[in-house]
Every structure is written in C-alpha cells, then in structure tokens.
Scaffold this active site. Structure first.
Site, PDB file in Angstrom:
ATOM      1  N   HIS A   1       0.817  -1.206   0.000  1.00 26.12           N
ATOM      2  CA  HIS A   1       0.000   0.000   0.000  1.00 26.12           C
ATOM      3  C   HIS A   1       0.861   1.272   0.000  1.00 26.12           C
ATOM      4  CE1 HIS A   1      -3.307   2.622   1.857  1.00 26.12           C
ATOM      5  NE2 HIS A   1      -3.846   2.113   0.772  1.00 26.12           N
TER       6      HIS A   1
ATOM      7  N   LYS B   1       3.338   4.386  -1.206  1.00 25.63           N
ATOM      8  CA  LYS B   1       3.489   5.306  -2.343  1.00 25.63           C
ATOM      9  C   LYS B   1       4.824   6.021  -2.158  1.00 25.63           C
ATOM     10  CE  LYS B   1      -1.172   4.994  -1.610  1.00 25.63           C
ATOM     11  NZ  LYS B   1      -1.792   4.468  -0.386  1.00 25.63           N
TER      12      LYS B   1
ATOM     13  N   ASP C   1      16.962  10.590  -8.014  1.00 27.75           N
ATOM     14  CA  ASP C   1      18.406  10.850  -7.867  1.00 27.75           C
ATOM     15  C   ASP C   1      18.884  10.732  -6.420  1.00 27.75           C
ATOM     16  OD1 ASP C   1      18.615  11.244 -10.564  1.00 27.75           O
ATOM     17  OD2 ASP C   1      18.517  13.437 -10.461  1.00 27.75           O
TER      18      ASP C   1
ATOM     19  N   HIS D   1      -9.273  11.310   1.669  1.00 34.80           N
ATOM     20  CA  HIS D   1      -8.403  10.134   1.614  1.00 34.80           C
ATOM     21  C   HIS D   1      -7.080  10.379   2.336  1.00 34.80           C
ATOM     22  CE1 HIS D   1      -5.774   7.105  -0.522  1.00 34.80           C
ATOM     23  NE2 HIS D   1      -6.835   6.375  -0.297  1.00 34.80           N
TER      24      HIS D   1
ATOM     25  N   LYS E   1      -4.252  10.748   5.135  1.00 33.68           N
ATOM     26  CA  LYS E   1      -3.937  10.001   6.356  1.00 33.68           C
ATOM     27  C   LYS E   1      -2.931  10.844   7.150  1.00 33.68           C
ATOM     28  CE  LYS E   1      -4.168   6.758   2.734  1.00 33.68           C
ATOM     29  NZ  LYS E   1      -5.426   6.210   2.848  1.00 33.68           N
TER      30      LYS E   1
ATOM     31  N   ASP F   1      -0.105  18.723  19.331  1.00 31.48           N
ATOM     32  CA  ASP F   1       0.551  19.727  20.183  1.00 31.48           C
ATOM     33  C   ASP F   1       1.475  20.711  19.464  1.00 31.48           C
ATOM     34  OD1 ASP F   1      -0.722  18.481  22.243  1.00 31.48           O
ATOM     35  OD2 ASP F   1       1.058  17.639  23.177  1.00 31.48           O
TER      36      ASP F   1
END
Length: 486
Positions: free
Chosen positions: A225, A227, A232, A404, A406, A411
């Site tokens: 899952h 990404k 470079d 979508h 996450k 604080d």
C-alpha cells in the site's frame, strides 16, 4: 463404494470442512492472539462452512511471525551500513530534537533502535494538498532527473494522469536515466500495451505479488500500500495520493466527487531511508536481483533542518511500527490530537488512548468521510463512533467529497503524513510507510489544513447519533464483527 461416495458427497465435504476448521481453530488458539480477533475467526470457521476456511486462509495467516515475506536482509549490505552510520545523529543534533520535544513525545526513543528508522534533521519538507498540486511538483522533478528514478505505488492506472507519468519516465529512460517501477498487482491497472512500451523504453517494471485474477482478489491479499518516489537519491515523495485520475481534481477529468488528499515532498537525508525501503521492495520482487550502488545515496545539503523519521510496517516487520508510533503520540499529547483518515476501524488500544486523551481535557478531533467507498467499512467505522463521542471526542464528517488523507497533528510539535489508515489492514496486514515530522512550522501548517477542512465537514451531534435507527445500528454491529478481519 462409488455409489456410497456419490450419495454422501455433501456429508463427506462437510466432515472434511469441519476437520480442517477444527485444525485451524487449534492453531488460532495456540497463537494466543487478540481475543476479539480469535473469537471472530472461530465464529467464521464454525458458522460458515467452506467460506470460513477461505476467509481464514486469506486473512488469518500471521505473516509477521511466520516470515512468509522472508526478504534478503538488505541492512547487511556494505553500502547500506555505511549510509546508516552516516545518518546517526551526533549529540548536538539529538539534544536539539530533545529540546523541541520537551519529553512530550517519545517516538524517537520508540524507533531509534531500528536501523531502518533513523532520525534525520537535514531535511526540507513541503506539504502538498491534493493530487493536482502533488503531480505538478512530481512531474517537474521527474523531468529533471539525471541518474535514477525509483517508483513504488499501490494504485497505478494508465489513464490521463498515469499515462503522463509513464510517458515522462519512458522519456527519461531513453535519455539513459535508470528507472525502476514497482506497482501492486491488485491495486494497479495497466494495459499490456503500456507494459510493452515501458519495456521497450528501458523502464524496469515489476508487479508486487502477482495474482492470477486481480479483479477478484480485492482487498483480501497482503498488499503493498506504499506510495514512494525517489529521484536521484535527493528528492522523495510519500503520502496518500496514488496514480489515478480519481485523485486529481481537474475539471476535464469529470470526477464524480472531489478528492481531498495530502502528500509530502522531502529533500534531504530522510530520502535515503525512503530509498532503503524501495530497494528492499525491489529486492523482493526480483528475488534478490539488485546491485546497491553508492550513487543511490548521494550527499545532500539543504538550507532547512526539519527532523524527520520514516516509519515502515508490514508483514515483514517484527513490530507494528506505525501503529505504535501513532499510539505513542496520542498517549503523550498534552494539548490536542487532530486525526484525518478515510478508514477508521481502530484496535482497542487506539480507541482507549483517544478516549483517555479526551476525558483528561485534550482537544481530540477526528475527520472521516461522510460517505465511504466501502459499505462495510463505513458501517464498521460508525460502530466505533459512539464510544468516542461519549468520551468527548469531536467527530466530523467530510461532506465536500471523499477525504483520503492520512494525517495526524499533535501539540504543534509532531505531525505525520503517509499511507497508513486507522484500521487493522494498515496496522497489521499491508505494507505501509509514514513520515513522522518533529517540527513546529510543519505541525502548524498541517493543523491549519485540518482546520480548513473542518469548513467542509458536518459535526456529528451526539444526541442525533444516539437516536439513529435500529436498522442502522444492526448493520453497524454486523459489520463490526468483520472489523478484525477487514
């Protein structure tokens, strides 16, 4: 004999089913896993003949313990060891981070013993809101690549935005830039024509855990899952945005709904850790066919000093690193905890931590989609909301479209952006990766985005929620039974 078998086929199959089910139940009990999950599997195996065995086979294997994903230990490579030594902070840098955290969040101490999650301070971080912004930056950086491009995605579709990305990396490969691409075989959809084009251009591409019938596999497999993009060895991208037109709010895309997401662009030493995790994945999908080059880990100079730790988890890790990091952050919060997640099917530890944080007077807020893309996930999520509302947690339903992102902010000190949802699948089943950021400026920036998103949310009223129909509550209760398996 044949006549007996024919006349008693169904009985024989049922007997075989329950012999297998009983064996599986014994194995489950001996593992001494979470009681709720144990009861869920036992109920499925006992009540649903055949189907229960399939569910247990797909969901019930504890890969973290059995080490089915037994990858080569990349961390023993000479180049990787040298880079790891270079990333270890000196005493002055550690003290600066300790002064910032002021002993409020002990995440560094939680992960510091892992060579795969070193704390780095030589970083600049840019927060990218939504796909149209992320891809604008990404495409510009890809076009400037000189040495290598490493890409790893759960969803990669060769529609408009995906074709544009793939055309860019094809052009770079023709220029002599090394391009490696990993895509999840369930989440991604690329045509055979595009795959041939990638091969002809010189792009090395591999599916992650190839399946025969990907359209039927759904979410049942242990999937990658993550990404990740590394350019470079200097520039890295990580976050929630996949390569699909659904993630981009262009008018010409004719999206059925607005897509709200968050991604990061990182320049600095944290990119070396993203590189390490990509190399680990490439080693897995190619059965160890990789040469680890020093050029993958160049010296990087930035004019910024954002402290970043990369936390990865999956079936190949000994601990649920990301879940533990999120739990530690919540438990050590002193002012507020702001969470955005598309899927909220938490374990008992997370629920209890949020309840306690709210009950002792912290400002605890949660943004989830008003309408999910999964009926069972939405109902399972709803079953967890009443106990949070009773504890004073403020829940908001994002109504502008689908959220979508996450993210979590704590604080004005700590924030995280990544691929991990607040659910069992992300905590324990899929391969996930998050950036943990210890920086006041970035925390305030993500906090501002959270408060901006609240304008597109409907606050969940406790009294109204408690008075929802019995039918809604029944659907939620049934879906919740599946929650440990989702």
């Amino acid at each position: 004999m044949l006549d007996f078998l024919k006349s008693h086929t169904w009985t024989i199959l049922i007997v075989i089913n329950y012999l297998v089910a009983i064996s599986a139940i014994v194995v489950i009990l001996l593992k001494n896993r979470n009681p709720t999950k144990t009861v869920s599997y036992i109920l499925v195996l006992a009540v649903f003949p055949f189907f229960g065995i399939v569910v247990y086979y797909l969901f019930g294997q504890e890969y973290r313990k059995t080490k089915i994903f037994n990858r080569k230990d990349i961390s023993n490579d000479k180049v990787v060891k040298t880079v790891g030594d270079q990333l270890r902070l000196n005493g002055r840098d550690l003290k600066a981070v300790d002064d910032l955290l002021d002993d409020k969040i002990k995440l560094v101490k939680l992960l510091k013993n892992s060579d795969k999650s070193p704390l780095t301070t030589n970083n600049s971080v840019e927060i990218l809101r939504n796909g149209e912004v992320k891809f604008k930056h990404l495409f510009e950086d890809l076009k400037k690549a000189k040495h290598h491009i490493h890409i790893e995605y759960y969803v990669l579709e060769d529609h408009r935005i995906g074709t544009e990305l793939l055309d860019i990396i094809c052009a770079k490969a023709r220029e002599g830039v090394e391009v490696k691409l990993v895509y999840d075989d369930v989440g991604s959809k690329m045509s055979s024509k595009m795959k041939r084009k990638l091969t002809e251009c010189g792009v090395e591409h591999k599916p992650f855990m190839k399946v025969i019938f990907s359209s039927l596999a759904g979410r049942s497999n242990y999937r990658n899952h993550r990404k990740i993009v590394v350019i470079d060895g200097r520039i890295g991208y990580v976050g929630g945005i996949n390569v699909s037109d659904d993630y981009v709010n262009f008018e010409e895309n004719n999206n059925t709904r607005y897509w709200r997401d968050t991604h990061l662009k990182i320049v600095g030493d944290a990119v070396k850790v993203l590189q390490f995790h990509f190399i680990t994945t490439w080693d897995f999908v190619t059965d160890g066919d990789i040469e680890i080059k020093t050029s993958y880990f160049p010296e990087i100079t930035t004019d910024s000093a954002v402290a970043v730790q990369i936390a990865a988890s999956g079936p190949d890790t000994d601990w649920a690193n990301i879940m533990e990091a999120l739990l530690t952050a919540i438990n050590n919060a002193e002012q507020y905890v702001y969470i955005t997640t598309p899927y909220f099917i938490p374990n008992d530890q997370i629920v209890t931590a949020l309840q306690i944080a709210s009950r002792i007077g912290l400002d605890v807020r949660l943004i989830i989609p008003k309408n999910s893309d999964s009926w069972i996930a939405e109902n399972a999520t709803n079953s967890y909301l009443e106990p949070l509302l009773d504890a004073g947690v403020k829940v908001y339903l994002y109504s502008k479209g689908f959220v979508h992102a996450k993210t979590m902010v704590v604080d004005d000190i700590f924030s995280t952006v990544g691929t991990c949802n607040m659910d069992n699948r992300s905590f324990n089943i899929n391969f996930e990766i998050n950036a943990l950021i210890y920086n006041k400026e970035k925390a305030l920036e993500l906090k501002a985005l959270f408060l901006e998103d609240l304008k597109d949310c409907e606050p969940l009223d406790v009294a109204r929620w408690e008075n929802r129909s019995t039918w809604c509550k029944f659907q939620e209760s049934v879906s919740r039974l599946w929650a440990p398996l989702l």
